[in-house]
Design a protein around this motif. Structure first.
Motif, PDB file in Angstrom:
ATOM      1  N   LEU A  66       0.835  -1.204   0.000  1.00  0.00           N
ATOM      2  CA  LEU A  66       0.000   0.000   0.000  1.00  0.00           C
ATOM      3  C   LEU A  66       0.872   1.257   0.000  1.00  0.00           C
ATOM      4  N   GLY A  67       1.959   1.227   0.759  1.00  0.00           N
ATOM      5  CA  GLY A  67       2.885   2.353   0.782  1.00  0.00           C
ATOM      6  C   GLY A  67       3.519   2.593  -0.581  1.00  0.00           C
ATOM      7  N   GLU A  68       3.871   1.523  -1.270  1.00  0.00           N
ATOM      8  CA  GLU A  68       4.453   1.654  -2.602  1.00  0.00           C
ATOM      9  C   GLU A  68       3.456   2.245  -3.591  1.00  0.00           C
ATOM     10  N   ARG A  69       2.183   1.881  -3.452  1.00  0.00           N
ATOM     11  CA  ARG A  69       1.153   2.482  -4.327  1.00  0.00           C
ATOM     12  C   ARG A  69       1.039   3.976  -4.079  1.00  0.00           C
ATOM     13  N   GLU A  89      -4.110  12.841   1.724  1.00  0.00           N
ATOM     14  CA  GLU A  89      -5.373  12.287   1.218  1.00  0.00           C
ATOM     15  C   GLU A  89      -5.262  10.784   1.014  1.00  0.00           C
ATOM     16  N   LEU A  90      -4.192  10.363   0.351  1.00  0.00           N
ATOM     17  CA  LEU A  90      -4.007   8.931   0.082  1.00  0.00           C
ATOM     18  C   LEU A  90      -3.832   8.136   1.376  1.00  0.00           C
ATOM     19  N   LEU A  91      -3.034   8.662   2.288  1.00  0.00           N
ATOM     20  CA  LEU A  91      -2.804   7.971   3.554  1.00  0.00           C
ATOM     21  C   LEU A  91      -4.063   7.925   4.416  1.00  0.00           C
ATOM     22  N   THR A  92      -4.861   8.984   4.362  1.00  0.00           N
ATOM     23  CA  THR A  92      -6.125   8.987   5.114  1.00  0.00           C
ATOM     24  C   THR A  92      -7.056   7.908   4.595  1.00  0.00           C
ATOM     25  N   ARG A 168     -13.494  12.168   7.104  1.00  0.00           N
ATOM     26  CA  ARG A 168     -12.384  12.206   6.154  1.00  0.00           C
ATOM     27  C   ARG A 168     -11.899  13.627   5.842  1.00  0.00           C
ATOM     28  N   PRO A 169     -12.755  14.538   5.382  1.00  0.00           N
ATOM     29  CA  PRO A 169     -12.234  15.878   5.040  1.00  0.00           C
ATOM     30  C   PRO A 169     -11.662  16.617   6.241  1.00  0.00           C
TER      31      PRO A 169
END
Length: 196
Positions: A66-69, A89-92, A168-169
């Protein structure tokens, strides 16, 4: 279809197991407690993963994948506010979907001596936020670690409350503020709060 369903089950097992490994450490997490957490018998769990070690390695591997993505999606962005925001955003999104993996990822920060094999956190953070944690100015290091700590705590709370979409936001904005990239309207709302 069956393979995709099996992968979803395995991913759910990995996330729940990651949460237990994060809470108790590898050595203190029993195969029985892992099986109980995912609602399987020990033989049922061993049908999915042949050992506790295999389950742990698979959880770490999924976290790394997931980190590599995330890194692949950030690659075209230069260091700066836009990259930091996109990273948050991606990590959240990952944190809200995989709270156990987030907890396991942060274990190396909160208890680095317990599972030394899981100390990939620093390298991951350095790549995502284009920061050398050993050489960067202290304010940048504190802001990055603070933003990620807030992200972890808030995403875990959102999962507990069961209101991930609404949170999320707010999680992203809070983490953006922590990392030092305030919204244009945030300063106005803060100053009105101070004056009141």
């Amino acid at each position: 279809m069956a393979g995709r369903f099996r992968q979803q089950i395995d991913d759910e097992i990995l996330d729940r197991a990651a949460g237990l490994f994060a809470q108790h450490g590898f050595a203190q997490t029993s195969l029985k407690s892992l099986a109980d957490a995912v609602g399987l018998s020990k033989p049922g769990l061993l049908h999915h993963f042949p050992s506790k070690e295999a389950l742990y390695e698979a959880a770490l591997g999924l976290g790394q994948a997931l980190g590599e993505r995330v890194l692949e999606q950030l690659e075209p962005l230069p260091p700066g506010p836009d990259r930091d925001r996109r990273a948050l955003e991606l990590l959240t999104d990952i944190a809200l979907d995989r709270p156990g993996l987030v907890a396991l990822g942060f274990r190396s920060l909160t208890a680095p001596d317990i599972d030394p094999a899981n100390n990939t956190y620093d390298t991951f953070v350095e790549k995502i936020f284009a920061v050398d944690l050993a050489a960067a100015p202290p304010d940048r290091v504190v802001r990055v670690v603070g933003a990620l700590s807030a992200l972890a705590a808030l995403s875990l709370a959102a999962n507990e409350v069961g209101d991930k979409t609404t949170w999320r936001p707010h999680i992203i904005e809070t983490c953006s503020d922590a990392i030092g990239h305030h919204r244009p309207d945030a300063a106005a709302s803060r100053s009105s709060q101070v004056e009141a």
